[in-house]
Each structure stands twice: as C-alpha cells, then as structure tokens.
Design an enzyme around this catalytic site. Structure first.
Site, short mmCIF file in Angstrom:
data_model
loop_
_atom_site.label_atom_id
_atom_site.label_comp_id
_atom_site.label_asym_id
_atom_site.label_seq_id
_atom_site.Cartn_x
_atom_site.Cartn_y
_atom_site.Cartn_z
N LYS A 23 44.43 33.39 48.23
CA LYS A 23 44.58 32.32 47.22
C LYS A 23 44.88 31.00 47.93
O LYS A 23 45.66 30.99 48.89
CB LYS A 23 45.74 32.65 46.27
CG LYS A 23 45.52 33.94 45.48
CD LYS A 23 46.75 34.36 44.69
CE LYS A 23 46.50 35.72 44.03
NZ LYS A 23 47.70 36.34 43.48
N SER A 37 39.10 37.77 36.47
CA SER A 37 38.92 38.71 37.57
C SER A 37 38.64 37.90 38.83
O SER A 37 38.67 36.67 38.79
CB SER A 37 37.81 39.70 37.26
OG SER A 37 36.67 39.01 36.87
N TYR A 82 52.34 38.83 40.71
CA TYR A 82 51.58 38.05 41.69
C TYR A 82 50.93 36.79 41.10
O TYR A 82 50.24 36.06 41.81
CB TYR A 82 50.51 38.90 42.38
CG TYR A 82 49.58 39.65 41.45
CD1 TYR A 82 48.71 38.96 40.61
CD2 TYR A 82 49.55 41.04 41.41
CE1 TYR A 82 47.86 39.64 39.75
CE2 TYR A 82 48.71 41.73 40.56
CZ TYR A 82 47.87 41.02 39.73
OH TYR A 82 47.03 41.69 38.89
N CYS A 123 8.71 50.54 31.76
CA CYS A 123 7.89 51.13 30.73
C CYS A 123 7.31 50.01 29.87
O CYS A 123 8.02 49.07 29.51
CB CYS A 123 8.76 52.06 29.88
SG CYS A 123 8.05 52.45 28.28
N LYS A 181 45.67 43.78 47.43
CA LYS A 181 45.13 43.91 46.08
C LYS A 181 45.53 45.29 45.59
O LYS A 181 45.06 46.32 46.10
CB LYS A 181 43.60 43.76 46.10
CG LYS A 181 42.99 43.80 44.72
CD LYS A 181 41.52 43.39 44.78
CE LYS A 181 40.93 43.19 43.41
NZ LYS A 181 40.89 44.41 42.60
N GLU A 195 47.54 38.71 50.33
CA GLU A 195 48.42 39.78 49.85
C GLU A 195 47.59 40.97 49.44
O GLU A 195 46.40 40.82 49.13
CB GLU A 195 49.22 39.27 48.64
CG GLU A 195 48.34 39.09 47.41
CD GLU A 195 48.88 38.09 46.40
OE1 GLU A 195 49.01 36.91 46.75
OE2 GLU A 195 49.16 38.52 45.27
#
Ligand code: IVH
Length: 705
Positions: free
Chosen positions: A298, A91, A234, A445, A126, A124
């Site tokens: 990139k 990612s 891409y 908690c 997304k 470019e």
C-alpha cells in the site's frame, strides 16, 4: 412430495425421507463450503431444512445422528439484514511476478507525476480469511458487516461481538470510525474444530477460511461464540476525522486501540524492498500459525492514496502480490465440452480427485482448443499449446479462488495409445456448427437461441445475484423450468408471464417434486417483486457478450433512460452515424463492447425477445450524477501538456467529481482544459465558443473538493 404431506407420512416413509434430506443437504453443504460453489439457492436450501425439521418434529425418534438440523449449513443470505457500506469495500489487483511489482510502483509514480524515490509503501501479509467492517460510533461497536458484493454486506454484529480480538469499546476514537480487517482461524484452532465436528458426526471444513466464513455466518451467535475466530485490522472505511498522515501510523493507532495488527507489516522504500519483504514473508509462511496467500503493498502517504483513488473495483494505491499457486499431479480421465451463455465451447478436464491447497479438485478448466492441442491442423506447433490427452498425468493448480487449471503434462507418463483430443466442430448440445472467428481463441456454437445450452445459461445468468436475483430461482430451478413442458421458461419474459399465462401454473408448481405450497407461493411473490428493475442491472442481466456489470453501469449512467438507450443503439447500427461515434465517445467503451451491443439489438429474434421482457418490467432510469461539484454532469476535454498532474490523474479526478471526459472536442463539450502545446482541439473549441481554461484554472476549480 410437498410439505403438506408430512402429516400423512408413515414411519417408514418419514425415515426414508429423512435419509434423503440428510444426503441432499450434506451435498449442498459440501458444494457451498467445500467448493464455494453452491448448487441450490439459499431459499431452496432453507425449504429443505425446514421440511427436515418439520418431519423431525413429528417423528422425534427418527432423528438421525447426522441430522441436518444439528449442522452448520449454508447460512441463508436472507437470514441476515443487509448493510449498505458507507464506503465501498474493495478488492485488490494482483501481481504474480516481481516485474509486476516494479510496474506497480512505476505506475503509481507516473500517475502522481512524482519520482519513484519519493514514494514509500507498506508491505504486510494477505490473510486468507474473510473481510469484515466494524463500525464504531462514539467509541462503541454498533455494527459489523461482511463484504458482500462490496456495496452491500450482511449484518453480523451479534456474531462479531463474540470474537475475542474485536474490542467492543475504543477509548478516544473519532465519532465515526469503521475498522476493516480479516476474520480468520488459526491452524491449531481449525484442526481442533474439525476434530470436534467429526467426533459429533457433524460436517468438517475443507480449510481454515471456509471454517472462518461458516462460523461467522451463523444465524445463532452462540454457535459463533464457540468457534475460535480471530481478527486482524488492516484498513478503515468511513472516518469522521483522518486517522493519521500515513498508513503505517494509522495501523499503529488501530493497534493502540486494542486491535490485533499484523506484526509482519513493514515500511519499504520501493519495489526492491517490497520484493525482499515478500521473500521474507514467503520464507516465514510455513511456520505462521494462519494461512496467508500473498503480500499486500500500500502507498504509505494517505494524501497520495487519496489522489490515486480507485478504479472501478480496486484501489490504484494498493496491490496484492500473490504466492505461487499450489500444485498437484493427477490423471486426466476425460475431457467434456460445456457450452456457455455466449455459445463458447469450453473444455473441462475431469480428473481423478486430488487435494490441492486443502481442497479436493476433480474438475479443471482447459481454456480452449489451442491450449489442449499441441499442433494446429497444418501440423505446426501452437504457442501455449500443451498437447493434453485423455489418460495423461497432469499437474493441477489453483491460483487464488479461481477455477483450477492444468499447468503441465508429464509426457513420460503418457499411456500407450493415447490420442490427440479431437475438439468438436459441432455443438455437443444442439448439433449446430461451432466455428472460430478470425482472431478468436474460442470456438462458438452458431445455434443462438435454438441451442438449449445457450438458452439455459443465459437464463441462469439472467436470474443470478448481480442480475435479477430472484429468490428461489437459481441455476437448478432454471434447469427444471427449462425442461418442463407444463411450466416452461425458455426466455426471460417467460419468468414474468408464468403466473399470468395459465391460472393453474401455481397449483402445478406446488405439486412438482421438490416444491411445496409455501415455496411455490414464495417464488411467485419473489418474481413479482423483481418486475421493478434498474436500467444497469437489466442490461447486465441480458447477458450480451462483452457487456458486463461495469459496462451496464456505464451505459445506464450515460443514456439514463432505457428508451433513450434503445434508440441510440439502433441508430448506431450504421457505423458512419453520429450515434455510433457517440457510443464510442463514452469513456470506457471501446469498439468491441460497442459492436457486441449493437449486434445484439440488430438481431430481430434477440430484439424481440428483449421487447417481450421489457413489456413485463418497470425499468428505473439511472439517476443523472448530481454530485455537488462545478463539473458534475459536464463533458470535459483535456489537451496539451499538464504539468502539475498526469493526464490519468486529471481524468480520474474529473470522473470522481461526476464529469465525463471525452477525447475529442464537439458541440457537446462543456469545458476544455488546455495545457501548453494545445493545438487543433483548442482551435476547434474556440470556433465552437467552448469555454477554455488552463491547468491552473482547472486546479483552482477542483481544489478542496
Ligand atoms: S487491504 C482497499 N490488506 O484481500 C483495499 N486486504 O483481495 C482493502 N485481505 O477484500 C483491502 N489481507 O479481504 C488488505 N492485509 C490486507 C489483507 C487484505 C487480506 C483481503 C481482503 C480484501 C481482499 C482483496
């Protein structure tokens, strides 16, 4: 009602049951496709669908107009074969402001030890779809796989072949070529698909991305063929020979082979040009025929991309510059408190449903107590605090795929009598005191395992996809078992003793509402299958605070065996021990993680619960990194000034070759790389007789690997 009952159903019962199944399955579909948050496991979903089909087969005349068998469902993940990606599908890191783009280009230059002026980048759009990896061997499309978790995806080859913009054959392609890109749906095609679905009484999709995902993940590729999908190329995965010297030329080659590439791709000289192109794409966005959610930058030079390499899940050579999130105003109806696996009390906003960016939102996170409060208990304004009150008109936004958030409050619209929210100081689930530790924004908690909410959340995490991933045992089932006095699962070990501790448990389960003979048997089998588990997965599954997936892998790769690890963690309870120092010397492990880990095992009830679990399991050791490199498995220390590469690059390089990089010299050090100005570390290494080389020696050692 179990599946065996179908034969005994009366017509009226069958009709009622078909109505129930239609509504349950529609809700599950909505949760899966609409909110991207499945409520039942794929296996449970399948079981319901099969049951529906079986009843329809017996009572054909009762088949409903909105029959679930005619609808696009949550494609069961087990319906597709798994594909291990030859090269991981990653990612991207995110930037939201121009300043973060400037930081990105500066960071890249610094890592490479280059002047920023020497760098160029591509920019470019997304695309807001889902990524797909297409494998060509000798020019023939042989496999298409979804991203999945990045390491393993689903084999959707037959479906991908039905997409018009995906070539089946490439002329003059390398022997092996994996083309990666985005499957998406154009706005006009999306609208037409939804209209047709609606006309047939079939379910509609919330947005083009969900429509694309639902259409690609069809078990029947003939359905996919009828769906208007498109594909932009891409990127690439495994290639048997380099495609080009630069990103922009590589994309041109993909285009020459017949792939659609995005016409808004542009070569830019630096941050300012990237930002200018981002603005231009932003201006064009409302008129584009498909959804985009940002601009991807990139590094253009592929050799530099190679040197930059990857962090754990994202490349250093690329970043996504996201567009500002979409906003909408709505009323806050209530604030609920949810208790998480680590005891955190999380406030959740219940909202009058409102559409934000194509998705209906009725819940949003309110982060923590300070975020809601305007003032602290001494009356001082809290930084970042919004003074959010029930009844307020609030602005909701979604940034990317994340949970909706509240951005703003319209004070002019505040109803008379609205009072500040009183954040509970007792856990709403177990009544234990909920406290805030110094410096912690979160109230927790203190009930630990006596708090049912914590125990249930821990169990849900334990069975989740990246943890034990037990088919047929999802969040819903965990809740059922936790509350079931006949078949209780109160801690992880209980899952594995379910079959053994009472021979009648299987029969009991078969007779439970929502279960049948088949689904109960399948669950028992699925549990058996998961007794064998890798060290890293097991550690992650335990749900120890701050010990996530990455940390799990770090510890597994370092300690290799569970016993070894356990011994080390117990010994590290004494923070003056060598074991504690060693824990901290692991690259990527800081004090917070180390302390959370040690604390978890220091508590008797936690340790004993883990021991009961481990007794039921066969734990697979992590494999020592045996990469074919002269530094694999070695511990290196860098010191002094490096002149030909930055310290960060040297370290990343060493780690990618299987070495451990440590900050200090000890008897465990195998090699010291000393640049000019090396001081005490070089001296210590000399005393310990540790081999020392200079930067040129280091470059010679790793060159060409
Ligand atoms: S490059 C190693 N370029 O965004 C980096 N990704 O947030 C590979 N995406 O999983 C990704 N448009 O599904 C790249 N022009 C584009 C993209 C793009 C959309 C998606 C892709 C990826 C996700 C990362």
């Amino acid at each position: 009602m179990s599946d065996a009952d179908i034969e005994n159903l009366s017509e009226a019962e069958a009709k009622a049951e078909l109505a129930r199944l239609a509504s349950v399955l529609a809700a599950a579909n909505q949760a899966y496709h609409g909110a991207d948050a499945p409520e039942i496991s794929d296996a449970a979903y399948d079981a319901l669908k099969r049951r529906n089909a079986a009843i329809e087969a017996r009572f054909a005349a009762l088949k409903r107009a909105d029959s679930p068998s005619e609808q696009v469902g949550a494609a069961p993940s087990e319906g597709f074969a798994k594909v291990r990606h030859a090269v991981r599908m990653l990612s991207l890191g995110n930037a939201f402001e121009g300043e973060e783009v400037r930081e990105f280009t500066a960071r890249v230059a610094k890592f490479l030890g280059l002047d920023e002026a020497a760098l160029s980048f591509t920019a470019e759009p997304k695309i807001d779809g889902l990524s797909l990896s297409l494998r060509y061997e000798n020019g023939q499309l042989v496999q298409a796989a979804t991203r999945g978790d990045g390491e393993t995806g689903e084999n959707v080859t037959a479906n991908a072949r039905t997409i018009g913009s995906i070539p089946h054959r490439l002329a003059g392609a390398p022997e092996v070529l994996e083309v990666r890109g985005e499957v998406y749906m154009r706005h006009a095609d999306f609208a037409a698909l939804n209209a047709a679905q609606e006309a047939r009484g079939a379910k509609t999709f919330a947005n083009p991305r969900n429509a694309a995902a639902g259409s690609l993940r069809q078990l029947d590729s003939e359905i996919t063929r009828t769906r208007p999908l498109a594909f932009f190329a891409y990127a690439w995965g495994e290639v048997s020979e380099p495609l080009a010297a630069t990103q922009i030329e590589a994309i041109q080659r993909l285009k020459d082979w017949g792939f659609e590439t995005n016409p808004l791709t542009k070569l830019c000289a630096g941050a300012e040009e990237l930002i200018a192109h981002y603005e231009a794409i932003g201006t064009a966005r409302p008129n584009l025929p498909y959804d985009i959610d940002g601009v991807v930058y990139k590094v253009n030079d592929l050799a530099l991309q190679g040197r930059l390499g990857f962090r754990s899940t994202t490349p250093r050579w690329a970043i996504a510059h996201k567009f500002a999130a979409e906003l909408a105003w709505t009323r806050l109806e209530a604030i609920d408190i949810q208790v998480g696996r680590t005891g955190a009390l999380s406030p959740v906003a219940r909202l009058v449903p409102v559409t934000v960016g194509g998705v209906v939102v009725s819940n949003a996170t309110l982060h923590n107590e300070d975020y809601i409060a305007g003032r602290d208990n001494k009356g001082a304004a809290i930084r970042g605090g919004k003074d959010i009150r029930v009844g307020d008109l609030v602005q909701v936004y979604r940034a990317g795929d994340v949970i909706p958030k509240i951005a703003d409050v319209d004070l002019a619209e505040r109803p008379k009598g609205a009072v500040p929210f009183a954040f509970p100081t007792l856990c709403p689930e177990c009544g234990s005191e909920a406290i805030r530790e110094e410096g912690d924004a979160v109230r927790r908690c203190t009930g630990g395992l006596i708090c049912p909410a914590q125990a249930v959340e821990k169990l849900k995490h334990f069975v989740s996809r990246k943890a034990f991933d037990i088919d047929g045992l999802g969040a819903k089932q965990i809740e059922m078992f936790y509350a079931d006095d006949q078949l209780p699962i109160r801690e992880p070990a209980d899952i594995f003793t379910l079959a053994r501790r009472d021979a009648t448990n299987l029969t009991k389960l078969k007779n439970r509402e929502g279960w049948g003979a088949r689904s109960a048997e399948k669950l028992f089998e699925a549990i058996e299958e998961k007794r064998k588990i890798g060290f890293a997965r097991l550690l992650f599954a335990l749900g120890i605070r701050h010990v996530g997936e990455q940390a799990g892998k770090l510890f597994a790769n370092y300690y290799l065996s569970w016993d070894n690890f356990l011994r080390a963690v117990r010994a590290a309870e004494d923070e003056s021990s060598a074991a504690w120092a060693e824990l901290l010397s692991i690259d990527g492990v800081g004090e917070v993680v180390a302390r959370a880990l040690v604390t978890a095992f220091a508590q008797a009830h936690e340790r004993e619960s883990i021991a009961r679990l481990v007794q039921e399991l066969e734990i697979e050791d992590a494999e020592a990194v045996t990469r074919d490199s002269p530094v694999a498995g070695k511990t290196l220390v860098f010191t002094g000034t490096l002149e030909k590469m930055s310290r960060a690059e040297a370290k990343a390089r060493a780690e990618s070759l299987g070495a451990k990089v440590s900050g200090s010299v000890s008897a465990k050090t195998d090699l010291l790389i000393a640049g000019p100005g090396a001081g005490s570390k070089a001296k210590k290494a000399a005393e310990l007789g540790i081999k020392t080389i200079d930067e040129d020696g280091w470059i010679a050692l790793v060159e060409g690997l």
